[in-house]
Design an enzyme around this catalytic site. Sequence first.
Site, mmCIF file in Angstrom:
data_model
loop_
_atom_site.group_PDB
_atom_site.id
_atom_site.type_symbol
_atom_site.label_atom_id
_atom_site.label_comp_id
_atom_site.label_asym_id
_atom_site.label_seq_id
_atom_site.Cartn_x
_atom_site.Cartn_y
_atom_site.Cartn_z
ATOM 1 C CG ASP A 54 -1.687 1.333 1.327
ATOM 2 O OD1 ASP A 54 -2.595 1.530 0.502
ATOM 3 O OD2 ASP A 54 -1.343 2.162 2.188
ATOM 4 C CE1 TYR A 59 0.698 7.649 3.630
ATOM 5 C CE2 TYR A 59 0.982 5.604 2.426
ATOM 6 C CZ TYR A 59 0.258 6.389 3.288
ATOM 7 O OH TYR A 59 -0.917 5.902 3.828
ATOM 8 C CE LYS A 85 -3.775 4.991 1.706
ATOM 9 N NZ LYS A 85 -2.438 4.428 1.464
#
Length: 340
Positions: A54, A59, A85
């Site tokens: 993921d 990030y 995402k």
Amino acid sequence: MKTRHFDRIGNGGITFTELGFGTAPLGNLYRAISDEDANATLEAAWATGCRYFDTAPLYGLGLSETRLNPFLRGRKRDDYVLSSKVGRIMRVAPPDQRTGIGKFFETPSRREVYDYSYDGVMRSFEASLERLGVDRIDILFVHDVDIFTHGSKEASDARIEEFMSSGYYGLLALRDQGVIKAFGGGINEWQVAQTLAERGDFDLFLLAGRYTLLEQEALQSFLPLCQKRGIGIVLGGPYNSGVLATGPKPGAFYNYSEAPKEILDRVARIEAVCKRHNVRLIEAALQFPLQHPSVMSVIPGGQRPAEVESNRALLDTKIPVALWADLKQEGLMRADAPTA
């Protein structure tokens, strides 16, 4: 490693390894690591049998995704599951104006721009494909439409409305066209996840730290709703930011901040029960969420090979059923929490 198959809408579904890998730490979260160390950690995760990864544009402001790129390039696309995402667009910014100063280190100079619109979802998706160097992403989560991120219920509600009136239809179209296998929300609060589940046709939720050995309030209504609708859960933050891994030592982290006394006291009581059964706190913490039938995978992450190897080893510990019973008896676990 054991796997769990998820197929809510009959499109072939997704096979999750029980232990996934959350790549926020590879975005230089809290400390910088080298590309070589990041790759070594990913290789170690693969060697343990982990096949679910993921990531997110946030990030490391794209760094996590770009570090996955060379690692994934030599592997068959059908051999792993990948989620990212949507909800933020990364824009170039002066170094002193980048997002995440003091949280992410040595990242590209970019700033986040929240965009939960249809076009924003599509732009974010395309940018992630480019950074990752893959031809498809299995799961897209709308990221952080919660109070924790936006500061108030009013602000969270406004973001939910923005997404449900626009970006939601982008994810729905991508799934219905077979471009992605599933979509959902990556959320810090189960109440916000429930709001989304009640308003749309969501497949999965990545719930960060809200169903753990320390917290089971999601059993009040959200997790029963998930069971009823066949919605799957990916459980992030199984250690509640650290306190369930380190134990109740001074300076232990809870919810990304130093744990308050009442949390330390509760963890100390949980740890005492674990010790009576010769089980380490961290072992019980990692295995607990996997006992709920809606939980498909737990993704603790890590920055070093030893961390991911340790997480894998924790799955092999046999937890006595009496431990869970004692935690319930002492009021340290909800009586309705599923336990083996």
